[in-house]
Scaffold this motif. Structure first.
Motif, PDB file in Angstrom:
ATOM      1  N   PRO A   1       0.552  -1.148   0.040  1.00 35.99           N
ATOM      2  CA  PRO A   1      -0.098   0.018  -0.147  1.00 35.99           C
ATOM      3  C   PRO A   1       0.891   1.238   0.025  1.00 35.99           C
ATOM      4  O   PRO A   1       0.580   2.265  -0.522  1.00 35.99           O
ATOM      5  CB  PRO A   1      -0.526  -0.110   1.286  1.00 35.99           C
ATOM      6  N   LEU A   2       2.027   1.291   0.631  1.00 30.52           N
ATOM      7  CA  LEU A   2       3.088   2.364   0.735  1.00 30.52           C
ATOM      8  C   LEU A   2       3.548   2.655  -0.657  1.00 30.52           C
ATOM      9  O   LEU A   2       3.529   3.848  -1.155  1.00 30.52           O
ATOM     10  CB  LEU A   2       4.052   2.116   1.562  1.00 30.52           C
ATOM     11  N   ASP A   3       3.665   1.471  -1.340  1.00 26.91           N
ATOM     12  CA  ASP A   3       4.282   1.693  -2.911  1.00 26.91           C
ATOM     13  C   ASP A   3       3.112   2.501  -3.697  1.00 26.91           C
ATOM     14  O   ASP A   3       3.494   3.356  -4.451  1.00 26.91           O
ATOM     15  CB  ASP A   3       4.650   0.308  -3.511  1.00 26.91           C
ATOM     16  N   ILE A   4       2.014   2.052  -3.513  1.00 24.92           N
ATOM     17  CA  ILE A   4       0.902   2.671  -4.366  1.00 24.92           C
ATOM     18  C   ILE A   4       0.717   4.089  -4.092  1.00 24.92           C
ATOM     19  O   ILE A   4       0.498   5.016  -4.863  1.00 24.92           O
ATOM     20  CB  ILE A   4      -0.185   1.784  -4.226  1.00 24.92           C
ATOM     21  N   LEU A   5       0.694   4.480  -2.645  1.00 22.08           N
ATOM     22  CA  LEU A   5       0.513   5.539  -2.162  1.00 22.08           C
ATOM     23  C   LEU A   5       1.689   6.607  -2.924  1.00 22.08           C
ATOM     24  O   LEU A   5       1.499   7.569  -3.329  1.00 22.08           O
ATOM     25  CB  LEU A   5       0.716   5.825  -0.766  1.00 22.08           C
ATOM     26  N   GLN A   6       2.940   6.117  -2.824  1.00 26.94           N
ATOM     27  CA  GLN A   6       4.173   6.679  -3.418  1.00 26.94           C
ATOM     28  C   GLN A   6       3.683   7.183  -4.956  1.00 26.94           C
ATOM     29  O   GLN A   6       4.227   8.073  -5.306  1.00 26.94           O
ATOM     30  CB  GLN A   6       5.336   6.251  -3.210  1.00 26.94           C
ATOM     31  N   GLN A   7       3.172   5.980  -5.606  1.00 31.79           N
ATOM     32  CA  GLN A   7       2.892   6.330  -7.083  1.00 31.79           C
ATOM     33  C   GLN A   7       1.950   7.399  -7.259  1.00 31.79           C
ATOM     34  O   GLN A   7       2.038   8.035  -8.159  1.00 31.79           O
ATOM     35  CB  GLN A   7       2.538   4.859  -7.759  1.00 31.79           C
ATOM     36  N   ARG A   8       0.972   7.434  -6.394  1.00 34.14           N
ATOM     37  CA  ARG A   8      -0.241   8.436  -6.583  1.00 34.14           C
ATOM     38  C   ARG A   8       0.332   9.742  -6.319  1.00 34.14           C
ATOM     39  O   ARG A   8      -0.062  10.614  -7.086  1.00 34.14           O
ATOM     40  CB  ARG A   8      -1.188   7.953  -5.520  1.00 34.14           C
ATOM     41  N   PHE A   9       1.462   9.894  -5.241  1.00 35.54           N
ATOM     42  CA  PHE A   9       1.769  11.130  -5.005  1.00 35.54           C
ATOM     43  C   PHE A   9       2.786  11.442  -6.146  1.00 35.54           C
ATOM     44  O   PHE A   9       2.664  12.716  -6.654  1.00 35.54           O
ATOM     45  CB  PHE A   9       2.541  11.269  -3.698  1.00 35.54           C
ATOM     46  N   ALA A  10       3.363  10.712  -6.935  1.00 32.24           N
ATOM     47  CA  ALA A  10       4.545  11.028  -8.121  1.00 32.24           C
ATOM     48  C   ALA A  10       3.477  11.427  -9.154  1.00 32.24           C
ATOM     49  O   ALA A  10       3.985  12.273  -9.948  1.00 32.24           O
ATOM     50  CB  ALA A  10       5.187   9.912  -7.884  1.00 32.24           C
ATOM     51  N   ARG A  11       2.490  10.827  -9.408  1.00 35.71           N
ATOM     52  CA  ARG A  11       1.640  11.103 -10.472  1.00 35.71           C
ATOM     53  C   ARG A  11       0.906  12.473 -10.147  1.00 35.71           C
ATOM     54  O   ARG A  11       0.244  12.995 -11.213  1.00 35.71           O
ATOM     55  CB  ARG A  11       0.651  10.035 -10.714  1.00 35.71           C
ATOM     56  N   GLY A  12       0.738  12.808  -8.883  1.00 34.01           N
ATOM     57  CA  GLY A  12       0.030  14.299  -8.776  1.00 34.01           C
ATOM     58  C   GLY A  12      -1.531  14.050  -8.419  1.00 34.01           C
ATOM     59  O   GLY A  12      -2.267  14.956  -8.218  1.00 34.01           O
TER      60      GLY A  12
END
Length: 119
Positions: A92-103
């Motif tokens: 879930p942390l990886d997915i959260l980081q990807q969402r933050f990176a995509r804006g």
């Protein structure tokens, strides 16, 4: 015996039971229930108009159900999860980081959700 052999034997039994036994019975002419040839609407023939079609539909539904269940049994699930249903291995942390990176989320929301996930 293999499953396909069992399926073929059962299907042949069902078809011979339906078409082999009832076919000659339908083909026989002769005298009716009360000694009359032909049909009449007395005690012997009235309920056939109601229950005959219902029984035929029930028989067809039963045959279809048996065939569907046997095909499912023959196909037998392999027990493997389909590729689209398999987990991707991301936390879930990886997915959260990807969402933050995509804006998709801002920094405040990212920090708040990260704190919740790490607790």
């Amino acid at each position: 015996m293999s499953r396909s052999t069992i399926l073929a034997a059962c299907l042949m039994g069902v078809f011979s039971a339906v078409f082999g036994v009832t076919g000659p019975a339908w083909a026989q002419g002769g005298m009716g229930y009360y000694g009359h040839s032909g049909s009449h609407m007395g005690f012997g023939g009235g309920f056939g108009w109601i229950f005959g079609p219902l029984f035929m539909l029930a028989l067809i539904a039963a045959i279809v159900a048996v065939i569907v269940l046997m095909v499912r049994w023959i196909g037998g699930g392999s027990g493997q999860i389909p590729p689209q249903a398999q987990p991707s291995g991301k936390t879930p942390l990886d997915i959260l980081q990807q969402r933050f990176a995509r804006g998709e989320i801002d920094k405040a929301e990212y920090e708040e959700r990260r704190r919740v996930l790490e607790d």
